[in-house]
Write a protein that holds these residues in place. Structure first.
Motif, PDB file in Angstrom:
ATOM      1  N   VAL A  53       0.819  -1.206   0.000  1.00 47.26           N
ATOM      2  CA  VAL A  53       0.000   0.000   0.000  1.00 47.26           C
ATOM      3  C   VAL A  53       0.856   1.261   0.000  1.00 47.26           C
ATOM      4  N   GLY A  54       2.112   1.132  -0.346  1.00 43.74           N
ATOM      5  CA  GLY A  54       2.979   2.294  -0.448  1.00 43.74           C
ATOM      6  C   GLY A  54       3.651   2.627   0.873  1.00 43.74           C
ATOM      7  N   ARG A  55       4.496   3.636   0.817  1.00 46.08           N
ATOM      8  CA  ARG A  55       5.209   4.097   2.010  1.00 46.08           C
ATOM      9  C   ARG A  55       4.372   5.140   2.710  1.00 46.08           C
ATOM     10  N   LEU A  56       4.206   4.961   3.988  1.00 47.90           N
ATOM     11  CA  LEU A  56       3.430   5.891   4.796  1.00 47.90           C
ATOM     12  C   LEU A  56       4.361   6.475   5.838  1.00 47.90           C
ATOM     13  N   GLU A  57       4.674   7.747   5.689  1.00 48.19           N
ATOM     14  CA  GLU A  57       5.644   8.416   6.564  1.00 48.19           C
ATOM     15  C   GLU A  57       4.926   9.398   7.489  1.00 48.19           C
ATOM     16  N   PRO A  58       4.883   9.123   8.794  1.00 48.66           N
ATOM     17  CA  PRO A  58       4.252  10.074   9.706  1.00 48.66           C
ATOM     18  C   PRO A  58       5.139  11.299   9.939  1.00 48.66           C
ATOM     19  N   ALA A  59       4.525  12.461   9.889  1.00 50.79           N
ATOM     20  CA  ALA A  59       5.243  13.706  10.161  1.00 50.79           C
ATOM     21  C   ALA A  59       4.983  14.182  11.591  1.00 50.79           C
ATOM     22  N   ARG A  60       3.784  13.899  12.101  1.00 48.43           N
ATOM     23  CA  ARG A  60       3.383  14.361  13.422  1.00 48.43           C
ATOM     24  C   ARG A  60       2.431  13.357  14.043  1.00 48.43           C
ATOM     25  N   ILE A  61       2.565  13.148  15.329  1.00 46.05           N
ATOM     26  CA  ILE A  61       1.638  12.314  16.091  1.00 46.05           C
ATOM     27  C   ILE A  61       1.221  13.127  17.314  1.00 46.05           C
ATOM     28  N   LEU A  62      -0.051  13.420  17.424  1.00 44.88           N
ATOM     29  CA  LEU A  62      -0.597  14.163  18.557  1.00 44.88           C
ATOM     30  C   LEU A  62      -1.587  13.253  19.273  1.00 44.88           C
ATOM     31  N   VAL A  63      -1.616  13.315  20.588  1.00 44.68           N
ATOM     32  CA  VAL A  63      -2.510  12.465  21.363  1.00 44.68           C
ATOM     33  C   VAL A  63      -3.330  13.324  22.309  1.00 44.68           C
ATOM     34  N   ASP A  64      -4.632  13.038  22.366  1.00 42.88           N
ATOM     35  CA  ASP A  64      -5.535  13.704  23.294  1.00 42.88           C
ATOM     36  C   ASP A  64      -6.494  12.651  23.834  1.00 42.88           C
ATOM     37  N   GLY A  65      -6.292  12.245  25.068  1.00 42.45           N
ATOM     38  CA  GLY A  65      -7.125  11.190  25.644  1.00 42.45           C
ATOM     39  C   GLY A  65      -6.935   9.887  24.888  1.00 42.45           C
ATOM     40  N   ASP A  66      -8.033   9.339  24.394  1.00 39.97           N
ATOM     41  CA  ASP A  66      -8.001   8.067  23.656  1.00 39.97           C
ATOM     42  C   ASP A  66      -7.785   8.255  22.159  1.00 39.97           C
ATOM     43  N   TRP A  67      -7.597   9.493  21.725  1.00 39.95           N
ATOM     44  CA  TRP A  67      -7.456   9.796  20.297  1.00 39.95           C
ATOM     45  C   TRP A  67      -6.005  10.104  19.941  1.00 39.95           C
ATOM     46  N   ALA A  68      -5.585   9.604  18.793  1.00 41.61           N
ATOM     47  CA  ALA A  68      -4.291   9.968  18.212  1.00 41.61           C
ATOM     48  C   ALA A  68      -4.563  10.588  16.855  1.00 41.61           C
ATOM     49  N   VAL A  69      -3.869  11.668  16.563  1.00 40.02           N
ATOM     50  CA  VAL A  69      -3.966  12.339  15.263  1.00 40.02           C
ATOM     51  C   VAL A  69      -2.609  12.199  14.593  1.00 40.02           C
ATOM     52  N   ILE A  70      -2.625  11.661  13.381  1.00 40.96           N
ATOM     53  CA  ILE A  70      -1.385  11.395  12.666  1.00 40.96           C
ATOM     54  C   ILE A  70      -1.408  12.148  11.347  1.00 40.96           C
ATOM     55  N   GLU A  71      -0.424  13.016  11.165  1.00 40.36           N
ATOM     56  CA  GLU A  71      -0.241  13.691   9.876  1.00 40.36           C
ATOM     57  C   GLU A  71       0.824  12.892   9.130  1.00 40.36           C
ATOM     58  N   SER A  72       0.521  12.505   7.906  1.00 43.25           N
ATOM     59  CA  SER A  72       1.470  11.658   7.186  1.00 43.25           C
ATOM     60  C   SER A  72       1.386  11.871   5.682  1.00 43.25           C
ATOM     61  N   VAL A  73       2.375  11.323   5.000  1.00 39.41           N
ATOM     62  CA  VAL A  73       2.449  11.379   3.543  1.00 39.41           C
ATOM     63  C   VAL A  73       2.569   9.943   3.039  1.00 39.41           C
ATOM     64  N   ASN A  74       1.835   9.643   1.976  1.00 39.08           N
ATOM     65  CA  ASN A  74       1.870   8.310   1.369  1.00 39.08           C
ATOM     66  C   ASN A  74       2.191   8.449  -0.107  1.00 39.08           C
ATOM     67  N   ALA A  75       3.198   7.686  -0.550  1.00 38.29           N
ATOM     68  CA  ALA A  75       3.547   7.623  -1.971  1.00 38.29           C
ATOM     69  C   ALA A  75       3.231   6.212  -2.449  1.00 38.29           C
ATOM     70  N   LEU A  76       2.156   6.093  -3.213  1.00 37.51           N
ATOM     71  CA  LEU A  76       1.703   4.808  -3.726  1.00 37.51           C
ATOM     72  C   LEU A  76       2.144   4.697  -5.185  1.00 37.51           C
ATOM     73  N   THR A  77       3.071   3.788  -5.467  1.00 41.68           N
ATOM     74  CA  THR A  77       3.556   3.605  -6.832  1.00 41.68           C
ATOM     75  C   THR A  77       2.692   2.559  -7.523  1.00 41.68           C
ATOM     76  N   LEU A  78       2.121   2.957  -8.655  1.00 43.54           N
ATOM     77  CA  LEU A  78       1.233   2.069  -9.396  1.00 43.54           C
ATOM     78  C   LEU A  78       2.018   1.180 -10.343  1.00 43.54           C
ATOM     79  N   GLU A  79       1.366   0.147 -10.844  1.00 42.85           N
ATOM     80  CA  GLU A  79       2.017  -0.798 -11.738  1.00 42.85           C
ATOM     81  C   GLU A  79       2.574  -0.135 -12.992  1.00 42.85           C
ATOM     82  N   ASP A  80       1.930   0.940 -13.447  1.00 47.27           N
ATOM     83  CA  ASP A  80       2.403   1.622 -14.652  1.00 47.27           C
ATOM     84  C   ASP A  80       3.466   2.682 -14.360  1.00 47.27           C
ATOM     85  N   GLY A  81       3.919   2.757 -13.103  1.00 51.06           N
ATOM     86  CA  GLY A  81       4.982   3.685 -12.724  1.00 51.06           C
ATOM     87  C   GLY A  81       4.506   5.020 -12.188  1.00 51.06           C
ATOM     88  N   ARG A  82       3.234   5.358 -12.373  1.00 56.83           N
ATOM     89  CA  ARG A  82       2.719   6.620 -11.820  1.00 56.83           C
ATOM     90  C   ARG A  82       2.697   6.539 -10.303  1.00 56.83           C
TER      91      ARG A  82
END
Length: 137
Positions: free
Chosen positions: A70-99
């Motif tokens: 499912v591609g590379r998922l790189e978290p930039a930030r992880i914030l936690v408030d109680g039972d919730w976590a907020v994750i800011e991330s970037v995903n680069a999904l390379t398709l079979e045709d190279g896009r």
């Protein structure tokens, strides 16, 4: 260590596994009745109810399109408030045709006793649809 630090550490471990191509910890932490909500109006938006629906439909559709998982998922930030976590991330999904579908995410996870019971994902679903195609999972 408090609950917020526990959740932050767990999220960090899950994303490190995903980053190196080993999503087992993340998948193990999905509650059987987890609910994923992706707000918006493209075909990639909707509600996925249950662990199997998330894995087979949502992740399955990504796997069918990509050259490596499912591609590379790189978290930039992880914030936690109680039972919730907020994750800011970037995903680069390379398709079979190279896009590449590059997406910036804001994900919210709600934990209950160490298990993810609710997820919300905010990302460019129209961009995903334009590059990957419509969701047909």
């Amino acid at each position: 260590m408090n609950r917020g630090e526990d959740i932050r550490g767990l999220v960090h471990e899950m994303f490190e596994g995903i980053r190196i191509g080993d999503p087992r910890l993340f998948l193990e932490r999905l509650h059987e009745d987890v609910v994923l909500t992706i707000p918006g109006s493209s075909s990639w938006c909707g509600v996925f109810e249950g662990r199997e629906a998330f894995i087979n439909a949502y992740l399955g559709r990504l796997r069918r399109s990509a050259t490596s998982g499912v591609g590379r998922l790189e978290p930039a930030r992880i914030l936690v408030d109680g039972d919730w976590a907020v994750i800011e991330s970037v995903n680069a999904l390379t398709l079979e045709d190279g896009r590449v579908n590059l997406n910036h995410y804001c994900m919210l996870f709600r934990f209950d006793e160490g298990m993810i019971v609710e997820m919300r994902q905010y990302f460019d679903t129209a961009g995903r649809e334009a590059v990957v195609g419509p969701f047909d999972g």
